[in-house]
Scaffold this motif. Structure first.
Motif, PDB file in Angstrom:
ATOM      1  N   TYR A   1       4.949   6.008  -5.107  1.00 10.13           N
ATOM      2  CA  TYR A   1       5.054   6.081  -6.540  1.00 10.13           C
ATOM      3  C   TYR A   1       3.690   6.423  -7.582  1.00 10.13           C
ATOM      4  N   TYR A   2       2.470   6.442  -6.997  1.00  8.76           N
ATOM      5  CA  TYR A   2       1.464   6.596  -7.805  1.00  8.76           C
ATOM      6  C   TYR A   2       0.478   7.336  -6.854  1.00  8.76           C
ATOM      7  N   GLY A   3       0.757   7.649  -5.541  1.00 10.54           N
ATOM      8  CA  GLY A   3      -0.539   8.432  -4.769  1.00 10.54           C
ATOM      9  C   GLY A   3       0.100   9.835  -4.459  1.00 10.54           C
ATOM     10  N   GLY A   4       1.360  10.298  -4.804  1.00 13.01           N
ATOM     11  CA  GLY A   4       1.847  11.398  -4.444  1.00 13.01           C
ATOM     12  C   GLY A   4       2.779  11.729  -3.412  1.00 13.01           C
ATOM     13  N   GLY A   5       3.087  10.315  -2.891  1.00  8.50           N
ATOM     14  CA  GLY A   5       4.089  10.520  -1.829  1.00  8.50           C
ATOM     15  C   GLY A   5       5.635  10.957  -2.186  1.00  8.50           C
ATOM     16  N   MET A   6       5.948  10.476  -3.221  1.00 12.06           N
ATOM     17  CA  MET A   6       7.362  10.760  -3.713  1.00 12.06           C
ATOM     18  C   MET A   6       7.332  12.246  -3.679  1.00 12.06           C
ATOM     19  N   GLU A   7       6.362  13.028  -4.316  1.00 12.03           N
ATOM     20  CA  GLU A   7       6.423  14.540  -4.452  1.00 12.03           C
ATOM     21  C   GLU A   7       6.372  15.316  -3.091  1.00 12.03           C
ATOM     22  N   LEU A   8       5.654  14.673  -1.979  1.00  5.93           N
ATOM     23  CA  LEU A   8       5.586  15.269  -1.025  1.00  5.93           C
ATOM     24  C   LEU A   8       6.908  14.944  -0.176  1.00  5.93           C
ATOM     25  N   MET A   9       7.596  13.803  -0.371  1.00  2.00           N
ATOM     26  CA  MET A   9       8.826  13.633   0.287  1.00  2.00           C
ATOM     27  C   MET A   9      10.070  14.741  -0.075  1.00  2.00           C
TER      28      MET A   9
ATOM     29  N   LYS B   1      -2.677  13.927   5.722  1.00  2.00           N
ATOM     30  CA  LYS B   1      -3.745  13.872   5.054  1.00  2.00           C
ATOM     31  C   LYS B   1      -3.747  13.121   3.864  1.00  2.00           C
ATOM     32  N   SER B   2      -2.742  13.114   2.880  1.00  2.00           N
ATOM     33  CA  SER B   2      -2.440  12.502   2.009  1.00  2.00           C
ATOM     34  C   SER B   2      -2.410  10.865   2.103  1.00  2.00           C
ATOM     35  N   GLN B   3      -1.750  10.677   3.420  1.00  2.00           N
ATOM     36  CA  GLN B   3      -1.687   9.228   3.560  1.00  2.00           C
ATOM     37  C   GLN B   3      -2.936   8.583   4.361  1.00  2.00           C
ATOM     38  N   ALA B   4      -3.635   9.377   5.020  1.00  2.00           N
ATOM     39  CA  ALA B   4      -4.916   8.941   5.470  1.00  2.00           C
ATOM     40  C   ALA B   4      -5.932   8.592   4.508  1.00  2.00           C
ATOM     41  N   GLU B   5      -6.097   9.736   3.419  1.00  2.00           N
ATOM     42  CA  GLU B   5      -6.952   9.409   2.367  1.00  2.00           C
ATOM     43  C   GLU B   5      -6.636   8.310   1.420  1.00  2.00           C
ATOM     44  N   TYR B   6      -5.302   8.132   1.416  1.00  2.00           N
ATOM     45  CA  TYR B   6      -4.809   7.080   0.463  1.00  2.00           C
ATOM     46  C   TYR B   6      -5.144   5.555   1.183  1.00  2.00           C
ATOM     47  N   LEU B   7      -4.876   5.354   2.372  1.00  2.04           N
ATOM     48  CA  LEU B   7      -5.097   4.369   3.199  1.00  2.04           C
ATOM     49  C   LEU B   7      -6.553   3.907   3.006  1.00  2.04           C
ATOM     50  N   LYS B   8      -7.313   4.853   3.208  1.00  2.00           N
ATOM     51  CA  LYS B   8      -8.952   4.587   3.253  1.00  2.00           C
ATOM     52  C   LYS B   8      -9.378   3.774   2.083  1.00  2.00           C
ATOM     53  N   LYS B   9      -8.775   4.509   0.921  1.00  2.00           N
ATOM     54  CA  LYS B   9      -9.039   3.884  -0.781  1.00  2.00           C
ATOM     55  C   LYS B   9      -8.435   2.649  -0.778  1.00  2.00           C
ATOM     56  N   VAL B  10      -7.083   2.527  -0.615  1.00  2.00           N
ATOM     57  CA  VAL B  10      -6.459   1.202  -1.044  1.00  2.00           C
ATOM     58  C   VAL B  10      -6.671   0.190   0.045  1.00  2.00           C
ATOM     59  N   ARG B  11      -7.152   0.200   1.383  1.00  2.00           N
ATOM     60  CA  ARG B  11      -7.190  -0.821   1.939  1.00  2.00           C
ATOM     61  C   ARG B  11      -8.757  -1.436   1.815  1.00  2.00           C
ATOM     62  N   GLU B  12      -9.616  -0.930   1.086  1.00  7.90           N
ATOM     63  CA  GLU B  12     -10.684  -1.592   0.627  1.00  7.90           C
ATOM     64  C   GLU B  12     -10.184  -2.652  -0.295  1.00  7.90           C
ATOM     65  N   TRP B  13      -9.227  -2.299  -1.090  1.00 10.07           N
ATOM     66  CA  TRP B  13      -8.838  -3.387  -2.272  1.00 10.07           C
ATOM     67  C   TRP B  13      -8.004  -4.709  -1.343  1.00 10.07           C
ATOM     68  N   THR B  14      -7.088  -3.926  -0.578  1.00 14.42           N
ATOM     69  CA  THR B  14      -6.317  -5.102   0.461  1.00 14.42           C
ATOM     70  C   THR B  14      -7.237  -5.877   1.040  1.00 14.42           C
ATOM     71  N   LYS B  15      -8.362  -5.488   1.608  1.00 13.68           N
ATOM     72  CA  LYS B  15      -9.343  -6.365   2.391  1.00 13.68           C
ATOM     73  C   LYS B  15     -10.011  -7.504   1.406  1.00 13.68           C
TER      74      LYS B  15
ATOM     75  N   GLU C   1       0.684  -1.255  -0.171  1.00 14.73           N
ATOM     76  CA  GLU C   1       0.037  -0.053   0.113  1.00 14.73           C
ATOM     77  C   GLU C   1       0.908   1.212   0.135  1.00 14.73           C
ATOM     78  N   GLN C   2       2.014   1.052   0.976  1.00 15.40           N
ATOM     79  CA  GLN C   2       2.860   2.366   0.885  1.00 15.40           C
ATOM     80  C   GLN C   2       3.623   2.705  -0.252  1.00 15.40           C
ATOM     81  N   TYR C   3       4.238   1.518  -0.981  1.00 12.26           N
ATOM     82  CA  TYR C   3       4.833   1.790  -2.157  1.00 12.26           C
ATOM     83  C   TYR C   3       3.766   2.214  -3.370  1.00 12.26           C
ATOM     84  N   ALA C   4       2.548   1.897  -3.367  1.00 11.98           N
ATOM     85  CA  ALA C   4       1.597   2.658  -4.261  1.00 11.98           C
ATOM     86  C   ALA C   4       1.350   4.041  -3.867  1.00 11.98           C
ATOM     87  N   TRP C   5       1.476   4.453  -2.738  1.00 13.30           N
ATOM     88  CA  TRP C   5       1.268   5.907  -2.291  1.00 13.30           C
ATOM     89  C   TRP C   5       2.522   6.642  -2.893  1.00 13.30           C
TER      90      TRP C   5
END
Length: 356
Positions: free
Chosen positions: A126-134, A331-345, A120-124
Motif C-alpha cells: 500500500y505504500y511501497g509500490g507493491g500495488m502498482e507492480l501487481m 528488486k522492489s521487494q528486496a529493497e523495501y525489505l532491507k529498509k523496513v526490516r531495520e525498523w522491525t528489528k 512489512e508486506q502490507y506496507a510494501w
C-alpha cells in the motif's frame, strides 16, 4: 425558427435521458459471482470473500450483490484465474503463486521464502509500490488483483520422518507451492501442488510424504498429524497473502461509487482475515500439546536452513533473468525489505528479545 425549436427539444430530451440514466444507474442492482479456491468450510480463508460480499452489499444498500461459490460447487479450485479472466466469474479468491506456471511474473505477490512478514508486506503493497507492480503484472490477463487476507508466518509442514540433514530431503515427495517448491526441488525434493480438498487423501495414500498447508488452526482440522507427526516451523511463507481477482472490464462497468465500495470491502475483509487467523492460531497453539500429544514440534537444522537460503538466493538470480518485470518486482521487494526490516528489528524483535 424551426431549427431553434428542434435544438431546444433535443437538449431537453438529452437532459431527461441523462437524468433517467443517472437514476437508473443509482437504482440498478449489480449481481456478481465470485469463485474461490477454498471449500465452503475452510475458515478463515473462505471467510474473507464471504465477509467482503456482505460488506459490499451493506455499504451499497443492496446495489452490489456478490454470490460466493466455494470450490466444492464450481469444481475448479486451481482454475480461478482462468474463470475470472474469461468472465465466467466477475471475481475470484485464491493465491497469486498458484499461477506461476501460467505467468512467472505473478509469483511474488503471495509471499517469498525468507521474505517480508505480514506487516512489512502490507506496507510494501500500500505504500511501497507493491500495488502498482501487481496491477502491472496482471494487466495482460485483463484482471485486477487486490490483497485478500494474510495467513501470517506459516508452519514449515508435516513430515512422516524427521529431517536431520539435507540428505533427508532427497527423494522426498512433498506438496508445497510457490517459490519454496522450487527451492526444495533444487535440494532434491519431488515437488507437487495439490488442491486443498485432496491433501489428506494424498498424504494417507502415500502419494506424498510431506506437505505444508498453513498453520495450527487450519492444519489440525485437516488431520495431517494422524499420518505425519513431525511438524516443522516455517521459513518459506512468512506473509502468505491471498488475493481477490476482479475482471477488469466488469469492474470498469460499475458506477464509481460501487467501485470504491468494492475496493474498500476487499481491503477491510483482507485485514480482518489476518487478525482472525492470528487469533485462531493462538488458541490452537495453546492447546496443541494437550489435544494432540503425538505431534512433535521441530525446527529445521541450521545446515538445512542454510542450504535453503543458498538455493533461494541462486534461484532468485536465475528468475530475475527470465523477465524484466519479475526482476523489477523482486528488486522492489528486496529493497523495501532491507529498509523496513531495520525498523522491525528495532521495534518488534527487540521488544520480544527483551521481554521473553
Amino acid at each position: 425558427m424551426i431549427l431553434k425549436k428542434t435544438t431546444k427539444l433535443l437538449v431537453a430530451s438529452a437532459l431527461v435521458a441523462g437524468l433517467s440514466t443517472a437514476a437508473f444507474a443509482k437504482d440498478r442492482v449489480y449481481k456478481w459471482k465470485l469463485a474461490t479456491t477454498w471449500g465452503s468450510t475452510l475458515s478463515p480463508f473462505i471467510d474473507s470473500p464471504k465477509n467482503m460480499a456482505k460488506l459490499a452489499e451493506e455499504m451499497s444498500n443492496g446495489r452490489l450483490q456478490i454470490r460466493v461459490d466455494a470450490a466444492n460447487k464450481h469444481k475448479a479450485p486451481l482454475g480461478i484465474l482462468d474463470m475470472v479472466k474469461a468472465g465466467q466469474y466477475e471475481m475470484g479468491h485464491s493465491a497469486s503463486y498458484y499461477w506461476k506456471g501460467k505467468d512467472i511474473n505473478l509469483l511474488p505477490f503471495t509471499t517469498m521464502p525468507f521474505g517480508m512478514t505480514a506487516p512489512e508486506q502490507y506496507a510494501w503493497f500500500y505504500y511501497g509500490g507493491g500495488m502498482e507492480l501487481m496491477q502491472k503484472a496482471y494487466k495482460k490477463h485483463k484482471v485486477l488483483s487486490f490483497p485478500g487476507g494474510n495467513s501470517g508466518n506459516q508452519m514449515g509442514g508435516w513430515f512422516r520422518k524427521e529431517i536431520n540433514s539435507v540428505e533427508d530431503l532427497k527423494g522426498l515427495k512433498m506438496r508445497i507451492p510457490g517459490f519454496a517448491g522450487e527451492v526444495l526441488a533444487k535440494l532434491g525434493v519431488t515437488v507437487t501442488n495439490i488442491a486443498p480438498g485432496e491433501l489428506y487423501t494424498s498424504l494417507e495414500r502415500g502419494t506424498i510424504d510431506a506437505l505444508e498447508w498453513v498453520s495450527p488452526s487450519m492444519d489440525v482440522k485437516m488431520g495431517f498429524h494422524k499420518i505425519a507427526p513431525y511438524y516443522y516451523t516455517g521459513w518459506h511463507e512468512p506473509a502468505t497473502e491471498l488475493q481477490f481477482l476482479v475482471n477488469k472490464r466488469k469492474f470498469e462497468k460499475l458506477p464509481k461509487d460501487l467501485q470504491k465500495i468494492l475496493v474498500t470491502a476487499m481491503r477491510v475483509s483482507a485485514y480482518d482475515m489476518y487478525i482472525q487467523n492470528y487469533h485462531m492460531n493462538s488458541e490452537a497453539w495453546a492447546n496443541i500439546e494437550k489435544d494432540f500429544p503425538n505431534v512433535k514440534i521441530k525446527t529445521f537444522p541450521k545446515s538445512v536452513i542454510n542450504a535453503m537460503k543458498k538455493a533461494n538466493e541462486e534461484l532468485l538470480v536465475e528468475k530475475a533473468k527470465e523477465s524484466p518485470l519479475l526482476k523489477e518486482v523482486l528488486k522492489s521487494q528486496a529493497e523495501y525489505l532491507k529498509k523496513v526490516r531495520e525498523w522491525t528489528k528495532m521495534a518488534d524483535y527487540k521488544y520480544l528479545e527483551d521481554n521473553l
